[in-house]
Design a protein around this motif. Structure first.
Motif, PDB file in Angstrom:
ATOM      1  N   LYS A 227       2.028  10.052   0.769  1.00 54.02           N
ATOM      2  CA  LYS A 227       1.003   9.343   0.004  1.00 54.02           C
ATOM      3  C   LYS A 227       1.499   9.019  -1.400  1.00 54.02           C
ATOM      4  N   ALA A 228       2.205   9.974  -1.998  1.00 52.97           N
ATOM      5  CA  ALA A 228       2.753   9.740  -3.337  1.00 52.97           C
ATOM      6  C   ALA A 228       3.781   8.613  -3.293  1.00 52.97           C
ATOM      7  N   LYS A 229       4.590   8.619  -2.219  1.00 53.05           N
ATOM      8  CA  LYS A 229       5.585   7.572  -2.062  1.00 53.05           C
ATOM      9  C   LYS A 229       4.919   6.209  -1.882  1.00 53.05           C
ATOM     10  N   ILE A 230       3.825   6.194  -1.129  1.00 46.50           N
ATOM     11  CA  ILE A 230       3.104   4.945  -0.907  1.00 46.50           C
ATOM     12  C   ILE A 230       2.489   4.451  -2.208  1.00 46.50           C
ATOM     13  N   ASP A 231       1.967   5.369  -3.024  1.00 44.44           N
ATOM     14  CA  ASP A 231       1.444   4.975  -4.333  1.00 44.44           C
ATOM     15  C   ASP A 231       2.523   4.290  -5.154  1.00 44.44           C
TER      16      ASP A 231
ATOM     17  N   LEU B 122       5.090   2.728  -3.931  1.00 46.02           N
ATOM     18  CA  LEU B 122       5.349   1.419  -3.314  1.00 46.02           C
ATOM     19  C   LEU B 122       4.276   0.401  -3.693  1.00 46.02           C
ATOM     20  N   GLN B 123       3.030   0.862  -3.813  1.00 49.70           N
ATOM     21  CA  GLN B 123       1.954  -0.038  -4.210  1.00 49.70           C
ATOM     22  C   GLN B 123       2.175  -0.579  -5.619  1.00 49.70           C
ATOM     23  N   LYS B 124       2.650   0.288  -6.507  1.00 46.99           N
ATOM     24  CA  LYS B 124       2.949  -0.167  -7.869  1.00 46.99           C
ATOM     25  C   LYS B 124       4.078  -1.186  -7.857  1.00 46.99           C
ATOM     26  N   ALA B 125       5.097  -0.900  -7.026  1.00 46.41           N
ATOM     27  CA  ALA B 125       6.211  -1.841  -6.905  1.00 46.41           C
ATOM     28  C   ALA B 125       5.727  -3.151  -6.308  1.00 46.41           C
TER      29      ALA B 125
ATOM     30  N   GLU C  53      -2.880   1.431   3.021  1.00 46.98           N
ATOM     31  CA  GLU C  53      -4.055   2.291   3.042  1.00 46.98           C
ATOM     32  C   GLU C  53      -4.168   3.026   4.376  1.00 46.98           C
ATOM     33  N   GLU C  54      -3.836   2.354   5.464  1.00 45.83           N
ATOM     34  CA  GLU C  54      -3.853   2.988   6.780  1.00 45.83           C
ATOM     35  C   GLU C  54      -2.818   4.105   6.859  1.00 45.83           C
ATOM     36  N   LEU C  55      -1.651   3.851   6.264  1.00 44.76           N
ATOM     37  CA  LEU C  55      -0.606   4.876   6.280  1.00 44.76           C
ATOM     38  C   LEU C  55      -1.044   6.127   5.512  1.00 44.76           C
ATOM     39  N   LYS C  56      -1.813   5.936   4.452  1.00 47.79           N
ATOM     40  CA  LYS C  56      -2.279   7.076   3.664  1.00 47.79           C
ATOM     41  C   LYS C  56      -3.115   8.031   4.524  1.00 47.79           C
ATOM     42  N   LYS C  57      -3.837   7.457   5.461  1.00 50.07           N
ATOM     43  CA  LYS C  57      -4.750   8.263   6.263  1.00 50.07           C
ATOM     44  C   LYS C  57      -4.010   9.147   7.274  1.00 50.07           C
ATOM     45  N   ILE C  58      -2.809   8.711   7.672  1.00 52.17           N
ATOM     46  CA  ILE C  58      -2.133   9.446   8.743  1.00 52.17           C
ATOM     47  C   ILE C  58      -0.925  10.240   8.255  1.00 52.17           C
TER      48      ILE C  58
ATOM     49  N   GLN D  48      -0.623 -12.240   2.404  1.00 49.76           N
ATOM     50  CA  GLN D  48       0.368 -11.257   2.825  1.00 49.76           C
ATOM     51  C   GLN D  48       0.222  -9.961   2.020  1.00 49.76           C
ATOM     52  N   LEU D  49       0.006 -10.093   0.724  1.00 52.69           N
ATOM     53  CA  LEU D  49      -0.136  -8.911  -0.122  1.00 52.69           C
ATOM     54  C   LEU D  49      -1.379  -8.114   0.271  1.00 52.69           C
TER      55      LEU D  49
END
Length: 202
Positions: free
Chosen positions: A70-74, A76-79, A59-64, A50-51
């Motif tokens: 992107k900063a927010k996704i980074d 979220l990735q740390k979380a 990663e797909e979201l970063k592209k679009i 799942q992870l």
């Protein structure tokens, strides 16, 4: 992450829909798989999958998405990494508790909760499928506190040594009823009711 938060980042409705759809797939997939988990090992493997899927989605979201997203996704990735670590620690603790419970059952412990209070848990570690540091403590407790463990049934009043047809011709025990434990009384009543009845008359 809510629609309002995404909109505040400057995303269009179409982008927000894509983000929510991707997030919804991850959440629904995670829930569906979690419901089918029936063992600790499958939970660990399932969660890792799942992870990995979630990371792919991010990663797909970063592209679009916009730079701000992107900063927010980074973030979220740390979380996500923190959540992964906490979850694996929880599963490890569950595996430890499960293995410990089984080990105490195998050791014929009468009251696991009482015995755990006497164990030095800091020195007991789960190494693969083996609990290290437990056996030596159990052996010590069997010596110091034998009442915490079940003992092999060895009735002090063995019915085999009583001559047949002569229940009154001498008792194989020197104990009186008052000196016998509840277990000894129960064994005597079950294995030699005639002798038990005779003793209760005295």
């Amino acid at each position: 992450m809510t629609r309002e938060e995404l909109k505040a980042l400057g995303l269009s409705d179409e982008q927000i829909d894509k983000v929510m759809e991707a997030h919804g797939k991850v959440v629904n997939s995670t829930k569906a798989k979690a419901d089918k988990v029936d063992s600790l090992e499958s939970q660990i493997e399932d969660y890792k999958t799942q992870l990995a899927d979630r990371d792919t989605q991010l990663e797909e979201l970063k592209k679009i998405d916009a730079e701000g997203l992107k900063a927010k996704i980074d973030e979220l990735q740390k979380a996500n990494e923190t959540t992964k670590t906490e979850y694996e620690q929880k599963l490890q603790q569950q595996a430890f508790e499960h293995k410990l419970e089984n080990a105490l059952v195998d050791a014929k412990v009468k009251n696991a909760k009482a015995l755990k209070a006497l164990l030095d848990m800091d020195t007991i570690k789960l190494d693969g499928d083996v609990l290290k540091g437990l056996d030596s403590q159990l052996e010590s407790l069997k010596e110091s506190d034998p009442y915490l463990f079940e003992t092999e049934e060895k009735p002090p009043n063995s019915p085999q040594i009583v001559p047949p047809g002569n229940p009154n011709g001498g008792s194989p025990t020197t104990k009186s009823l008052a000196e016998m434990s509840y277990q000894e009384l129960a064994d005597l009543k079950a294995n030699n009711p005639a002798q038990f009845a005779e003793l209760t008359k005295q």
